[in-house]
Design a protein around this motif. Sequence first.
Motif, PDB file in Angstrom:
ATOM      1  N   THR A  17       7.963   5.323   3.094  1.00 15.40           N
ATOM      2  CA  THR A  17       6.802   4.437   3.184  1.00 15.40           C
ATOM      3  C   THR A  17       7.154   2.999   2.840  1.00 15.40           C
ATOM      4  OG1 THR A  17       6.132   5.054   0.932  1.00 15.40           O
ATOM      5  CG2 THR A  17       5.088   6.238   2.764  1.00 15.40           C
ATOM      6  N   ALA A  18       8.198   2.807   2.053  1.00 18.08           N
ATOM      7  CA  ALA A  18       8.628   1.439   1.742  1.00 18.08           C
ATOM      8  C   ALA A  18       9.073   0.707   2.998  1.00 18.08           C
ATOM      9  CB  ALA A  18       9.758   1.466   0.717  1.00 18.08           C
ATOM     10  N   ASN A  19       9.513   1.465   3.984  1.00 12.01           N
ATOM     11  CA  ASN A  19       9.979   0.865   5.237  1.00 12.01           C
ATOM     12  C   ASN A  19       8.915   0.857   6.326  1.00 12.01           C
ATOM     13  OD1 ASN A  19      12.643   0.453   4.242  1.00 12.01           O
ATOM     14  ND2 ASN A  19      13.080   2.625   4.565  1.00 12.01           N
ATOM     15  N   ASP A  20       8.036   1.854   6.323  1.00 11.71           N
ATOM     16  CA  ASP A  20       7.050   1.974   7.403  1.00 11.71           C
ATOM     17  C   ASP A  20       5.872   2.803   6.911  1.00 11.71           C
ATOM     18  OD1 ASP A  20       5.637   2.121   9.749  1.00 11.71           O
ATOM     19  OD2 ASP A  20       7.111   3.331  10.839  1.00 11.71           O
ATOM     20  N   PHE A  21       5.020   2.195   6.114  1.00  7.48           N
ATOM     21  CA  PHE A  21       3.905   2.908   5.488  1.00  7.48           C
ATOM     22  C   PHE A  21       2.989   3.531   6.538  1.00  7.48           C
ATOM     23  CE2 PHE A  21      -0.231   3.232   3.422  1.00  7.48           C
ATOM     24  CZ  PHE A  21       0.090   3.759   2.185  1.00  7.48           C
ATOM     25  N   THR A  22       2.586   2.753   7.515  1.00  6.27           N
ATOM     26  CA  THR A  22       1.659   3.231   8.535  1.00  6.27           C
ATOM     27  C   THR A  22       2.290   4.338   9.379  1.00  6.27           C
ATOM     28  OG1 THR A  22       0.536   1.093   8.648  1.00  6.27           O
ATOM     29  CG2 THR A  22       0.314   2.546  10.549  1.00  6.27           C
ATOM     30  N   GLY A  23       3.526   4.145   9.796  1.00  3.62           N
ATOM     31  CA  GLY A  23       4.191   5.147  10.620  1.00  3.62           C
ATOM     32  C   GLY A  23       4.367   6.462   9.901  1.00  3.62           C
ATOM     33  N   VAL A  24       4.659   6.414   8.601  1.00  3.75           N
ATOM     34  CA  VAL A  24       4.833   7.647   7.836  1.00  3.75           C
ATOM     35  C   VAL A  24       3.496   8.376   7.680  1.00  3.75           C
ATOM     36  CG1 VAL A  24       5.484   8.595   5.585  1.00  3.75           C
ATOM     37  CG2 VAL A  24       6.899   6.851   6.666  1.00  3.75           C
ATOM     38  N   LEU A  25       2.425   7.648   7.468  1.00  4.47           N
ATOM     39  CA  LEU A  25       1.106   8.292   7.413  1.00  4.47           C
ATOM     40  C   LEU A  25       0.801   9.014   8.722  1.00  4.47           C
ATOM     41  CD1 LEU A  25      -1.421   5.941   5.570  1.00  4.47           C
ATOM     42  CD2 LEU A  25      -0.704   8.235   4.897  1.00  4.47           C
ATOM     43  N   ARG A  26       1.170   8.417   9.833  1.00  3.15           N
ATOM     44  CA  ARG A  26       0.961   9.077  11.128  1.00  3.15           C
ATOM     45  C   ARG A  26       1.754  10.390  11.198  1.00  3.15           C
ATOM     46  NH1 ARG A  26      -1.721   5.747  14.494  1.00  3.15           N
ATOM     47  NH2 ARG A  26      -1.655   3.498  14.049  1.00  3.15           N
ATOM     48  N   LYS A  27       2.969  10.382  10.679  1.00  3.93           N
ATOM     49  CA  LYS A  27       3.786  11.590  10.704  1.00  3.93           C
ATOM     50  C   LYS A  27       3.208  12.668   9.793  1.00  3.93           C
ATOM     51  CE  LYS A  27       8.038   9.147  11.907  1.00  3.93           C
ATOM     52  NZ  LYS A  27       9.388   8.705  11.475  1.00  3.93           N
ATOM     53  N   VAL A  28       2.679  12.267   8.658  1.00  2.00           N
ATOM     54  CA  VAL A  28       2.050  13.228   7.744  1.00  2.00           C
ATOM     55  C   VAL A  28       0.852  13.894   8.409  1.00  2.00           C
ATOM     56  CG1 VAL A  28       0.754  13.423   5.576  1.00  2.00           C
ATOM     57  CG2 VAL A  28       2.886  12.093   5.659  1.00  2.00           C
ATOM     58  N   ALA A  29       0.034  13.106   9.079  1.00  2.00           N
ATOM     59  CA  ALA A  29      -1.106  13.669   9.801  1.00  2.00           C
ATOM     60  C   ALA A  29      -0.639  14.634  10.876  1.00  2.00           C
ATOM     61  CB  ALA A  29      -1.949  12.541  10.403  1.00  2.00           C
ATOM     62  N   ALA A  30       0.426  14.283  11.582  1.00  2.00           N
ATOM     63  CA  ALA A  30       0.933  15.137  12.656  1.00  2.00           C
ATOM     64  C   ALA A  30       1.471  16.457  12.126  1.00  2.00           C
ATOM     65  CB  ALA A  30       2.023  14.407  13.433  1.00  2.00           C
ATOM     66  N   LEU A  31       1.928  16.472  10.889  1.00  2.00           N
ATOM     67  CA  LEU A  31       2.433  17.713  10.290  1.00  2.00           C
ATOM     68  C   LEU A  31       1.316  18.688   9.932  1.00  2.00           C
ATOM     69  CD1 LEU A  31       5.243  16.358   7.921  1.00  2.00           C
ATOM     70  CD2 LEU A  31       5.551  17.722   9.995  1.00  2.00           C
ATOM     71  N   GLY A  32       0.089  18.209   9.908  1.00  2.00           N
ATOM     72  CA  GLY A  32      -1.038  19.092   9.647  1.00  2.00           C
ATOM     73  C   GLY A  32      -1.654  18.977   8.271  1.00  2.00           C
ATOM     74  N   TYR A  33      -1.187  18.040   7.459  1.00  2.00           N
ATOM     75  CA  TYR A  33      -1.816  17.826   6.152  1.00  2.00           C
ATOM     76  C   TYR A  33      -3.220  17.260   6.360  1.00  2.00           C
ATOM     77  CZ  TYR A  33       2.552  18.764   3.726  1.00  2.00           C
ATOM     78  OH  TYR A  33       3.686  19.374   3.226  1.00  2.00           O
ATOM     79  N   GLU A  34      -4.182  17.811   5.627  1.00  2.00           N
ATOM     80  CA  GLU A  34      -5.576  17.364   5.765  1.00  2.00           C
ATOM     81  C   GLU A  34      -5.851  16.061   5.035  1.00  2.00           C
ATOM     82  OE1 GLU A  34      -8.753  20.522   5.537  1.00  2.00           O
ATOM     83  OE2 GLU A  34      -7.084  21.602   4.622  1.00  2.00           O
ATOM     84  N   GLY A  35      -5.140  15.879   3.926  1.00  3.85           N
ATOM     85  CA  GLY A  35      -5.413  14.704   3.121  1.00  3.85           C
ATOM     86  C   GLY A  35      -4.165  14.207   2.437  1.00  3.85           C
ATOM     87  N   VAL A  36      -4.274  13.021   1.878  1.00  4.78           N
ATOM     88  CA  VAL A  36      -3.158  12.406   1.168  1.00  4.78           C
ATOM     89  C   VAL A  36      -3.642  11.864  -0.168  1.00  4.78           C
ATOM     90  CG1 VAL A  36      -1.716  11.853   3.154  1.00  4.78           C
ATOM     91  CG2 VAL A  36      -3.523  10.269   2.476  1.00  4.78           C
ATOM     92  N   GLU A  37      -2.714  11.886  -1.102  1.00  2.41           N
ATOM     93  CA  GLU A  37      -2.948  11.309  -2.424  1.00  2.41           C
ATOM     94  C   GLU A  37      -1.981  10.145  -2.548  1.00  2.41           C
ATOM     95  OE1 GLU A  37      -3.760  13.622  -6.418  1.00  2.41           O
ATOM     96  OE2 GLU A  37      -1.611  13.498  -6.047  1.00  2.41           O
ATOM     97  N   PHE A  38      -2.524   8.988  -2.845  1.00  2.00           N
ATOM     98  CA  PHE A  38      -1.717   7.778  -2.806  1.00  2.00           C
ATOM     99  C   PHE A  38      -1.033   7.498  -4.135  1.00  2.00           C
ATOM    100  CE2 PHE A  38      -4.725   7.038   0.691  1.00  2.00           C
ATOM    101  CZ  PHE A  38      -3.830   6.718   1.698  1.00  2.00           C
ATOM    102  N   ALA A  39       0.118   6.832  -4.037  1.00  2.00           N
ATOM    103  CA  ALA A  39       0.822   6.266  -5.187  1.00  2.00           C
ATOM    104  C   ALA A  39       1.245   4.861  -4.761  1.00  2.00           C
ATOM    105  CB  ALA A  39       2.014   7.119  -5.567  1.00  2.00           C
ATOM    106  N   GLY A  40       0.252   4.028  -4.503  1.00  2.00           N
ATOM    107  CA  GLY A  40       0.458   2.727  -3.869  1.00  2.00           C
ATOM    108  C   GLY A  40      -0.122   2.749  -2.467  1.00  2.00           C
ATOM    109  N   TYR A  41      -0.448   1.577  -1.953  1.00  2.44           N
ATOM    110  CA  TYR A  41      -1.216   1.478  -0.718  1.00  2.44           C
ATOM    111  C   TYR A  41      -0.487   0.727   0.398  1.00  2.44           C
ATOM    112  CZ  TYR A  41      -4.573   2.533  -4.403  1.00  2.44           C
ATOM    113  OH  TYR A  41      -5.205   3.098  -5.478  1.00  2.44           O
ATOM    114  N   GLY A  42       0.806   0.580   0.246  1.00  2.00           N
ATOM    115  CA  GLY A  42       1.605  -0.023   1.313  1.00  2.00           C
ATOM    116  C   GLY A  42       1.259  -1.464   1.641  1.00  2.00           C
ATOM    117  N   GLY A  43       0.635  -2.158   0.706  1.00  2.00           N
ATOM    118  CA  GLY A  43       0.279  -3.551   0.950  1.00  2.00           C
ATOM    119  C   GLY A  43      -0.946  -3.741   1.828  1.00  2.00           C
ATOM    120  N   LEU A  44      -1.603  -2.633   2.216  1.00  2.00           N
ATOM    121  CA  LEU A  44      -2.787  -2.737   3.066  1.00  2.00           C
ATOM    122  C   LEU A  44      -4.017  -3.117   2.247  1.00  2.00           C
ATOM    123  CD1 LEU A  44      -2.383   0.389   5.398  1.00  2.00           C
ATOM    124  CD2 LEU A  44      -1.668  -1.969   5.813  1.00  2.00           C
ATOM    125  N   LYS A  45      -4.923  -3.820   2.876  1.00  2.00           N
ATOM    126  CA  LYS A  45      -6.199  -4.138   2.248  1.00  2.00           C
ATOM    127  C   LYS A  45      -7.111  -2.917   2.343  1.00  2.00           C
ATOM    128  CE  LYS A  45      -5.835  -9.037   3.441  1.00  2.00           C
ATOM    129  NZ  LYS A  45      -6.431 -10.159   4.219  1.00  2.00           N
TER     130      LYS A  45
END
Length: 256
Positions: A17-45
């Motif tokens: 995520t340090a390199n591609d926060f948004t892209g990694v979230l897309r991959k997590v969704a594609a793997l079938g995880y329903e939700g995510v727990e954050f440890a930082g927000y990737g600089g997003l508002k």
Amino acid sequence: MAQMRIGLQMYTLRTETANDFTGVLRKVAALGYEGVEFAGYGGLKPDELAKLLHELNLVAIGSHVSIEQLMNKLDEEIEMNVAIGSKYVICPYLEEQRRNSEQAIAETLAVFKEASRRFADKGIQFCYHNHDFEFTEKIGNSLLFDNIVGDTTAEQIAIELDVCWVKYAGYDPVAYIQQYAGRIPLIHLKDLRITEDGKPLTVELGNGEVNLHAVIDAAGAANVNWMIVEQDVCQNPPLESVSTSMKWLREHYLNK
């Protein structure tokens, strides 16, 4: 009994995520995880992250927020977690100086209680996440874990039980799930292997020593809402590891 939902603690993928926060979230969704727990927000508002989660159909389970953030940037954390729809905010760790005496624990709990009150005003439950030291260190005659949860109400501090670290400390995670049934909305479902020199090695689900089937049965009976996969240090590429753990969950839980 309602089926528990499956999430991922994004700390597992911190390098990616340090390199591609948004892209990694897309991959997590594609793997079938329903939700995510954050440890930082990737600089997003807040609005940007909320929009991305909606696009990916991912639930914001909650966020790990340090005690320093709770003390110094509470308003910002409230704004973010309200915007993304978090139901939980969790303090993930206490440094030694914040837990090594009765006074330190009293000061820590005062921070927790104030943060909990502020989050509760927005419909967010405050939780505490354990490591192993809560079950090896004592304040007076009581384990540190019991000091933290025993001196607060369930409304003030709920528990995110990390079953791996309970096991590593020499206790039975199933017994703790049963003891605190109704106060544990979240568990970190994590597997563990002890090396020959006694060090803990976090591994993919099904590859370690934790009785995951017993943990899952106990969690379901205790009305846990989310089982959250986390691997502190991956032995394989992290995205491969979280994919392997999801495959185990599909075989042993989701498709049963």
